[in-house]
Motif scaffolding. Structure first.
Motif, PDB file in Angstrom:
ATOM      1  N   PRO A 102      -5.475  -0.755  14.252  1.00 45.58           N
ATOM      2  CA  PRO A 102      -4.319   0.264  14.288  1.00 45.58           C
ATOM      3  C   PRO A 102      -3.980   1.640  13.038  1.00 45.58           C
ATOM      4  CG  PRO A 102      -3.018  -2.074  14.334  1.00 45.58           C
ATOM      5  CD  PRO A 102      -4.624  -1.461  13.217  1.00 45.58           C
ATOM      6  N   TYR A 103      -4.298   0.837  11.425  1.00 49.67           N
ATOM      7  CA  TYR A 103      -4.399   1.986  10.950  1.00 49.67           C
ATOM      8  C   TYR A 103      -5.586   3.270  10.885  1.00 49.67           C
ATOM      9  CZ  TYR A 103      -1.486  -2.497   9.023  1.00 49.67           C
ATOM     10  OH  TYR A 103      -0.787  -2.414   9.208  1.00 49.67           O
ATOM     11  N   VAL A 153       2.238   0.752  -0.965  1.00 41.93           N
ATOM     12  CA  VAL A 153       0.918   1.065  -0.889  1.00 41.93           C
ATOM     13  C   VAL A 153       0.010   1.726  -0.491  1.00 41.93           C
ATOM     14  CG1 VAL A 153      -0.872  -1.152  -1.066  1.00 41.93           C
ATOM     15  CG2 VAL A 153       1.700  -1.463  -0.831  1.00 41.93           C
ATOM     16  N   THR A 154      -1.129   2.464  -1.136  1.00 40.16           N
ATOM     17  CA  THR A 154      -1.616   2.826  -0.536  1.00 40.16           C
ATOM     18  C   THR A 154      -3.725   2.580  -0.646  1.00 40.16           C
ATOM     19  OG1 THR A 154      -0.339   4.779  -1.834  1.00 40.16           O
ATOM     20  CG2 THR A 154      -2.991   5.712  -1.606  1.00 40.16           C
ATOM     21  N   ARG A 204       4.136   8.924  -0.904  1.00 39.85           N
ATOM     22  CA  ARG A 204       4.593   8.054  -1.068  1.00 39.85           C
ATOM     23  C   ARG A 204       6.141   8.497  -1.240  1.00 39.85           C
ATOM     24  NH1 ARG A 204       2.643   3.410  -5.153  1.00 39.85           N
ATOM     25  NH2 ARG A 204       4.381   3.700  -5.651  1.00 39.85           N
ATOM     26  N   ASN A 205       7.151   7.150  -0.539  1.00 32.96           N
ATOM     27  CA  ASN A 205       8.247   7.457  -0.137  1.00 32.96           C
ATOM     28  C   ASN A 205       9.134   7.057  -1.219  1.00 32.96           C
ATOM     29  OD1 ASN A 205       8.581   9.680   1.692  1.00 32.96           O
ATOM     30  ND2 ASN A 205       7.873   8.022   3.092  1.00 32.96           N
ATOM     31  N   ARG A 245       0.044   3.447   3.368  1.00 33.70           N
ATOM     32  CA  ARG A 245      -0.495   4.492   3.318  1.00 33.70           C
ATOM     33  C   ARG A 245      -1.954   5.445   3.215  1.00 33.70           C
ATOM     34  NH1 ARG A 245       0.882   9.773   4.739  1.00 33.70           N
ATOM     35  NH2 ARG A 245       3.571   9.171   3.362  1.00 33.70           N
ATOM     36  N   SER A 246      -3.287   5.367   3.816  1.00 35.91           N
ATOM     37  CA  SER A 246      -4.599   5.281   3.578  1.00 35.91           C
ATOM     38  C   SER A 246      -5.219   6.702   3.046  1.00 35.91           C
ATOM     39  CB  SER A 246      -5.415   4.653   5.519  1.00 35.91           C
ATOM     40  OG  SER A 246      -4.870   3.410   5.224  1.00 35.91           O
TER      41      SER A 246
END
Length: 78
Positions: free
Chosen positions: A28-29, A53-54, A47-48, A6-7
């Motif tokens: 792609p992100y 990763v963030t 986050r799940n 995740r960004s």
């Protein structure tokens, strides 16, 4: 389960306004960057998994985020 990437940024508008492209530009992100405020307010899920990763791209007053995060951690520890 594969970790999710995740960004986040503190301001999408400000991130896109810089003349020099940010580190996720043209990848792609790029389309998946969300604002930190959307996570905090619950508009977008965080986050799940502990393995997720963030990446955080701070474009604002990063000192402010550090102070706020410190206060949140202190409150959570009480």
């Amino acid at each position: 389960m594969e970790p999710e990437l995740r960004s986040l940024t503190d301001s999408l508008e400000q991130l896109c306004a810089y003349s020099t492209p940010h580190f996720l530009a043209n990848t792609p992100y790029e389309q998946n960057i969300v604002q930190l405020s959307d996570i905090v307010t619950g508009k977008t899920p965080g986050r799940n998994s502990i393995n997720d990763v963030t990446l955080f791209c701070s474009v604002g007053l990063s000192g402010t985020e550090v102070v706020v995060a410190h206060e949140i951690i202190k409150m959570a520890e009480k």
